[in-house]
Design an enzyme around this catalytic site. Structure first.
Site, PDB file in Angstrom:
ATOM      1  N   CYS A 296      39.864  52.277  49.404  1.00 55.31           N
ATOM      2  CA  CYS A 296      39.793  52.078  50.849  1.00 55.31           C
ATOM      3  C   CYS A 296      40.623  53.159  51.543  1.00 55.31           C
ATOM      4  O   CYS A 296      41.272  53.978  50.901  1.00 55.31           O
ATOM      5  CB  CYS A 296      40.370  50.712  51.201  1.00 55.31           C
ATOM      6  SG  CYS A 296      39.675  49.386  50.228  1.00 55.31           S
TER       7      CYS A 296
ATOM      8  N   ARG B 118      36.038  57.428  52.258  1.00 57.49           N
ATOM      9  CA  ARG B 118      36.649  56.642  51.175  1.00 57.49           C
ATOM     10  C   ARG B 118      36.022  55.251  51.055  1.00 57.49           C
ATOM     11  O   ARG B 118      36.355  54.491  50.145  1.00 57.49           O
ATOM     12  CB  ARG B 118      38.155  56.485  51.420  1.00 57.49           C
ATOM     13  CG  ARG B 118      38.943  57.777  51.388  1.00 57.49           C
ATOM     14  CD  ARG B 118      40.377  57.551  51.805  1.00 57.49           C
ATOM     15  NE  ARG B 118      41.085  56.757  50.837  1.00 57.49           N
ATOM     16  CZ  ARG B 118      41.756  57.246  49.792  1.00 57.49           C
ATOM     17  NH1 ARG B 118      41.769  58.545  49.597  1.00 57.49           N
ATOM     18  NH2 ARG B 118      42.371  56.479  48.931  1.00 57.49           N
TER      19      ARG B 118
ATOM     20  N   TRP C  24      36.428  49.536  51.182  1.00 60.60           N
ATOM     21  CA  TRP C  24      35.447  49.723  50.114  1.00 60.60           C
ATOM     22  C   TRP C  24      35.664  48.513  49.215  1.00 60.60           C
ATOM     23  O   TRP C  24      36.603  48.486  48.418  1.00 60.60           O
ATOM     24  CB  TRP C  24      35.703  51.031  49.362  1.00 60.60           C
ATOM     25  CG  TRP C  24      34.772  51.238  48.216  1.00 60.60           C
ATOM     26  CD1 TRP C  24      34.971  50.875  46.910  1.00 60.60           C
ATOM     27  CD2 TRP C  24      33.474  51.841  48.238  1.00 60.60           C
ATOM     28  NE1 TRP C  24      33.888  51.210  46.139  1.00 60.60           N
ATOM     29  CE2 TRP C  24      32.961  51.801  46.923  1.00 60.60           C
ATOM     30  CE3 TRP C  24      32.703  52.411  49.238  1.00 60.60           C
ATOM     31  CZ2 TRP C  24      31.708  52.311  46.592  1.00 60.60           C
ATOM     32  CZ3 TRP C  24      31.459  52.929  48.902  1.00 60.60           C
ATOM     33  CH2 TRP C  24      30.966  52.875  47.602  1.00 60.60           C
TER      34      TRP C  24
ATOM     35  N   ASN D 133      45.252  49.232  50.074  1.00 65.35           N
ATOM     36  CA  ASN D 133      44.279  49.935  49.219  1.00 65.35           C
ATOM     37  C   ASN D 133      44.760  49.732  47.793  1.00 65.35           C
ATOM     38  O   ASN D 133      45.915  50.000  47.482  1.00 65.35           O
ATOM     39  CB  ASN D 133      44.234  51.424  49.561  1.00 65.35           C
ATOM     40  CG  ASN D 133      43.337  52.188  48.596  1.00 65.35           C
ATOM     41  OD1 ASN D 133      42.392  51.614  48.058  1.00 65.35           O
ATOM     42  ND2 ASN D 133      43.654  53.440  48.335  1.00 65.35           N
ATOM     43  N   GLY D 134      43.880  49.231  46.912  1.00 67.87           N
ATOM     44  CA  GLY D 134      44.273  49.022  45.511  1.00 67.87           C
ATOM     45  C   GLY D 134      43.696  47.714  45.001  1.00 67.87           C
ATOM     46  O   GLY D 134      42.805  47.130  45.617  1.00 67.87           O
TER      47      GLY D 134
ATOM     48  N   GLU E 217      23.143  63.239  28.726  1.00 70.88           N
ATOM     49  CA  GLU E 217      23.870  63.265  30.002  1.00 70.88           C
ATOM     50  C   GLU E 217      24.345  64.678  30.333  1.00 70.88           C
ATOM     51  O   GLU E 217      24.234  65.127  31.471  1.00 70.88           O
ATOM     52  CB  GLU E 217      25.045  62.281  29.942  1.00 70.88           C
ATOM     53  CG  GLU E 217      25.963  62.285  31.145  1.00 70.88           C
ATOM     54  CD  GLU E 217      25.257  61.981  32.466  1.00 70.88           C
ATOM     55  OE1 GLU E 217      24.107  61.527  32.444  1.00 70.88           O
ATOM     56  OE2 GLU E 217      25.858  62.248  33.525  1.00 70.88           O
TER      57      GLU E 217
ATOM     58  N   LYS F 180      23.258  66.832  33.667  1.00 69.21           N
ATOM     59  CA  LYS F 180      24.232  67.440  34.586  1.00 69.21           C
ATOM     60  C   LYS F 180      23.895  68.908  34.822  1.00 69.21           C
ATOM     61  O   LYS F 180      23.868  69.383  35.949  1.00 69.21           O
ATOM     62  CB  LYS F 180      25.656  67.292  34.016  1.00 69.21           C
ATOM     63  CG  LYS F 180      26.181  65.891  34.052  1.00 69.21           C
ATOM     64  CD  LYS F 180      26.685  65.524  35.420  1.00 69.21           C
ATOM     65  CE  LYS F 180      26.152  64.367  36.167  1.00 69.21           C
ATOM     66  NZ  LYS F 180      25.263  63.403  35.718  1.00 69.21           N
TER      67      LYS F 180
ATOM     68  N   GLU G 279      20.560  69.270  36.853  1.00 71.79           N
ATOM     69  CA  GLU G 279      20.476  68.799  38.245  1.00 71.79           C
ATOM     70  C   GLU G 279      21.364  69.590  39.194  1.00 71.79           C
ATOM     71  O   GLU G 279      21.102  69.606  40.393  1.00 71.79           O
ATOM     72  CB  GLU G 279      20.784  67.308  38.350  1.00 71.79           C
ATOM     73  CG  GLU G 279      22.189  66.886  38.013  1.00 71.79           C
ATOM     74  CD  GLU G 279      22.371  65.387  38.213  1.00 71.79           C
ATOM     75  OE1 GLU G 279      21.765  64.810  39.137  1.00 71.79           O
ATOM     76  OE2 GLU G 279      23.124  64.791  37.444  1.00 71.79           O
TER      77      GLU G 279
ATOM     78  N   HIS H 157      12.477  68.409  13.161  1.00 62.50           N
ATOM     79  CA  HIS H 157      11.123  67.858  13.380  1.00 62.50           C
ATOM     80  C   HIS H 157      10.418  68.546  14.527  1.00 62.50           C
ATOM     81  O   HIS H 157       9.588  67.956  15.202  1.00 62.50           O
ATOM     82  CB  HIS H 157      11.246  66.341  13.639  1.00 62.50           C
ATOM     83  CG  HIS H 157      11.866  65.598  12.509  1.00 62.50           C
ATOM     84  ND1 HIS H 157      11.225  65.368  11.325  1.00 62.50           N
ATOM     85  CD2 HIS H 157      13.125  65.118  12.357  1.00 62.50           C
ATOM     86  CE1 HIS H 157      12.039  64.732  10.490  1.00 62.50           C
ATOM     87  NE2 HIS H 157      13.199  64.567  11.101  1.00 62.50           N
TER      88      HIS H 157
ATOM     89  N   LYS I 269      21.431  61.030  46.631  1.00 64.26           N
ATOM     90  CA  LYS I 269      22.457  60.281  45.895  1.00 64.26           C
ATOM     91  C   LYS I 269      21.914  58.931  45.440  1.00 64.26           C
ATOM     92  O   LYS I 269      22.240  58.442  44.373  1.00 64.26           O
ATOM     93  CB  LYS I 269      23.697  60.062  46.769  1.00 64.26           C
ATOM     94  CG  LYS I 269      24.851  59.356  46.065  1.00 64.26           C
ATOM     95  CD  LYS I 269      25.305  60.107  44.841  1.00 64.26           C
ATOM     96  CE  LYS I 269      26.286  59.341  43.996  1.00 64.26           C
ATOM     97  NZ  LYS I 269      26.524  60.001  42.692  1.00 64.26           N
TER      98      LYS I 269
HETATM   99  C1  AGP Z   1      22.978  61.294  38.045  1.00 67.59           C
HETATM  100  O1  AGP Z   1      23.796  62.446  38.065  1.00 67.59           O
HETATM  101  C2  AGP Z   1      21.846  61.370  39.048  1.00 67.59           C
HETATM  102  N1  AGP Z   1      22.364  61.571  40.338  1.00 67.59           N
HETATM  103  C3  AGP Z   1      20.842  60.251  38.890  1.00 67.59           C
HETATM  104  O2  AGP Z   1      20.267  60.378  37.611  1.00 67.59           O
HETATM  105  C4  AGP Z   1      21.382  58.807  39.030  1.00 67.59           C
HETATM  106  O3  AGP Z   1      22.151  58.474  37.906  1.00 67.59           O
HETATM  107  C5  AGP Z   1      20.159  57.872  39.089  1.00 67.59           C
HETATM  108  O4  AGP Z   1      19.415  58.189  40.236  1.00 67.59           O
HETATM  109  C6  AGP Z   1      20.535  56.390  39.111  1.00 67.59           C
HETATM  110  O5  AGP Z   1      21.260  56.118  40.273  1.00 67.59           O
HETATM  111  P1  AGP Z   1      22.013  54.691  40.365  1.00 67.59           P
HETATM  112  O6  AGP Z   1      23.037  54.673  39.275  1.00 67.59           O
HETATM  113  O7  AGP Z   1      22.621  54.675  41.737  1.00 67.59           O
HETATM  114  O8  AGP Z   1      20.989  53.615  40.181  1.00 67.59           O
END
Ligand code: AGP
Length: 609
Positions: free
Chosen positions: A2, A27, A74, A100-101, A482, A486, A489, A505, A604
């Site tokens: 927060c 925040r 938050w 906050n905490g 993962e 990263k 993207e 394979h 996002k």
């Molecule tokens: C991850 O770096 C991406 N931004 C994307 O794959 C994300 O993880 C995915 O859209 C799922 O989002 P969520 O966790 O909010 O459901």
């Protein structure tokens, strides 16, 4: 995470605090509030939703004072609502607090205070602080705050004021930031400098355990041992934007560096050494329901899906329950065989991903018990699941998920061991080892974060590569996925994650000197297998970057670059091994001039199909 703000001086505290909260809105902003002392009365205004709702509220119900505190929330405990919004007061609206905490022992404190006759009006952990101060208040706010803090376990940054003493604000911090802005005849308090830079650049950073009494013309700081200390003020040269990122160049970098704190915040209050127990208040599954689970079905997207893949290894190993992991956009159009004996788990940072939400509704329609693992309190997925286990990571602003991912893993570790201990399929010793291992993870993450400069140097050598293969085995295979995600993207370089054993394979046909390979080769039961995979790739001309442990000294002759990470049990290794891959993707993206925090074509939260 927060945002809190305080002010004492000649200005109208409401204006100063509101402007400060605006700077802290990043925040978290599910609700907000301001309280001031006006003629020995506490005047408080609180609103749910965005900060502008509070502005409207104050416009129609104006308040004025020269001393006040404010908060943008938050949520971690208690859904977003007006009654859960800070500031919180004691029974008689004499004392008011913002925080906050996370107060780990708030439930037991609340029960004890209620038994003493205190009346609560919210579901928050914070309100406990107001009533504790009330309990100890004998006409001295500073003494009462110090006594109250002795009863509290957890993290806090607080501001407290009392209508009977408008000469001072009492503040304190432990494992949550708090800074004091110093100016002549007035003082500012905030969670971080972004809220006070418009007024002063002279700032005192309180240290862990500090309590401070703040008056217009004086600041008195007491350290953790209650000794008066002199904390020198520092000149802050950041501009406002830099301040929001706490001086980091991008939110993603800030969020990578927050992971030691956010993993700790996620397990805080949920593991008990003395009781050797996992405590998940929000998971109300009965023992009978847990014993009747025939299968676990995990559903998620993107990075959250990768977290689910890792948990599959753990659920099957420790709970002995067959576990499958599905991509939400596929799951929702299949014909999943689900009934009331299947536990479905939905992992989502935003809690708003359309495919994951649709899959949740499908599962609920088939009578499955559903658990959400979310970072946003009150999000759609968290509201519609039967139970939610929140990751306490604070808002994740960078589109590329980092701290939320390690927060999800932390929450999943807790859930795995919680179910396994209720099923009594793990020993007390295994549980104790898990708890002590998890407690040490923040330190191991902090050590790993120190590798950033070395990783930046390696990234420089690969900034122009057009493709990458990421390899790993077993519990770290999803980390290869993962790491590749990263890089894809945020730097737009094509990258693939593969199980290292799969190379022969087909994919090994891709290997030559134009195909660099990132490989996770930390200590595990499959380390020797990974080593031979590295040799196969090296023999075909690939440049190899190995994520390894110092004890793996044979890795040096088989790879071109080594990133030695702290050694942890293989069980926890994904939490550590992902960090170099986050840094690598970040630095390559920056060197390529990409928009790290808002990469092209991405959002996002994917709230559409
Ligand atoms: C991850 O770096 C991406 N931004 C994307 O794959 C994300 O993880 C995915 O859209 C799922 O989002 P969520 O966790 O909010 O459901």
């Amino acid at each position: 995470m927060c945002g809190i703000v305080g002010y004492i001086g000649k200005k109208n505290a409401v204006d100063v605090i509101y402007c400060g909260l605006e700077k802290l809105e990043y925040r978290g902003y599910d609700s907000a509030g301001i309280a001031v002392i006006d003629n020995k009365k506490i005047q408080r205004r609180r609103s749910i939703g965005k900060l502008k709702n509070l502005q409207e509220n104050i416009k129609t119900n104006s308040i004025y004072g020269n001393i006040g505190i404010g908060h943008t929330r938050w949520a971690t405990h208690g859904k977003p609502s007006q009654e859960n919004a800070h500031p919180h007061t004691d029974c008689n609206e004499k004392i008011v607090v913002v925080h906050n905490g996370i107060i780990e022992n708030y439930i037991e404190l609340k029960k004890s205070l209620q038994n003493e006759g205190h009346k609560f009006s919210s579901q928050t952990d914070t309100e406990v602080i107001a009533h504790l101060i009330e309990k100890y208040y004998k006409n001295d706010l500073l003494v009462a705050v110090k006594l109250a803090l002795k009863d509290i376990r957890g993290s806090y940054a607080i501001c407290a004021i009392c209508k009977e003493d408008k000469s001072r604000i009492v503040v304190a911090r432990k494992d949550a930031p708090l800074v004091i802005g110093v100016a002549l005849g007035e003082k500012y308090i905030a969670s971080d400098v972004s809220a006070l830079l418009q007024y002063t650049k002279d700032v005192i950073f309180l240290e862990n355990g500090d309590v401070a009494e703040i008056k217009e013309d004086s600041i008195k700081i007491f350290d953790i041992d209650d000794n008066v200390v002199d904390r020198k003020s520092q000149k802050i040269l950041w501009n406002a934007i830099q301040a929001e990122k706490c001086g980091y160049k991008h939110f993603m970098l800030k969020e990578i560096f927050e992971q030691a704190q956010t993993t700790q915040d996620t397990f805080r209050g949920r593991i008990s050494d003395e009781l050797n127990k996992i405590i998940l208040e929000s998971i109300k599954l009965t023992k009978k329901e847990i014993l009747s689970i025939s299968r676990i079905c995990i559903v998620a997207c993107g990075t959250s899906y990768h977290a689910g893949l890792i948990s599959k290894f753990l659920f099957e190993k420790f709970t002995e329950i067959p576990t499958e992991v599905n991509i939400a956009s596929e799951f929702r159009y299949c014909s999943p065989v689900i009934d009331d004996k299947v536990l479905t788990i939905f992992i989502s940072q935003s809690g708003e991903t359309a495919d994951t939400l649709a899959a949740l509704r499908l599962a609920r329609g088939k009578k499955s018990k559903t658990i959400a693992i979310c970072n946003v309190v009150g999000s759609s997925i968290s509201r519609e699941a039967n139970y939610t286990l929140y990751t306490h990571c604070g808002p994740e602003i960078g589109v590329a998920s980092t701290k939320a991912f390690t927060g999800q893993l932390t929450a999943l570790y807790l859930l795995v061991m919680y179910i396994a201990s209720i099923k009594e399929v793990i020993s007390n010793e295994q549980l104790a080892n898990f708890i002590s291992g998890l407690r040490d993870i923040p330190n191991k993450i902090s050590e790993t974060l120190k590798l950033s400069s070395q990783i930046e140097e390696i990234a420089k050598l690969f900034q122009n590569t057009k493709q990458f293969i990421y390899l790993a085995r077993n519990i770290n295979y999803p980390i290869a996925l993962e790491g590749a995600l990263k890089l894809k993207e945020i730097s737009y370089i094509y990258a693939e994650g593969y199980p290292a054993g799969e190379m022969k394979h087909g994919p090994i046909a891709l290997i030559d000197e134009t195909m660099p390979v990132m490989v996770i080769a930390t200590n595990s039961k499959v380390y020797e297998k990974v080593l031979s995979n590295i040799e196969e790739a090296k023999a075909r001309g690939a440049k190899i970057i190995a994520i390894a442990n110092k004890s793996n000294n044979d890795i040096v002759k088989n790879s071109d670059y080594q990133i030695f990470v702290p050694e942890v049990d293989d069980f926890f290794s994904p939490l550590i091994n992902v960090i170099p891959l986050q840094f690598f993707a970040y630095f390559v993206s920056v060197m390529k001039g990409c928009d790290v925090d808002q990469p092209r074509n991405l959002a996002k939260s994917v709230t559409v199909e």
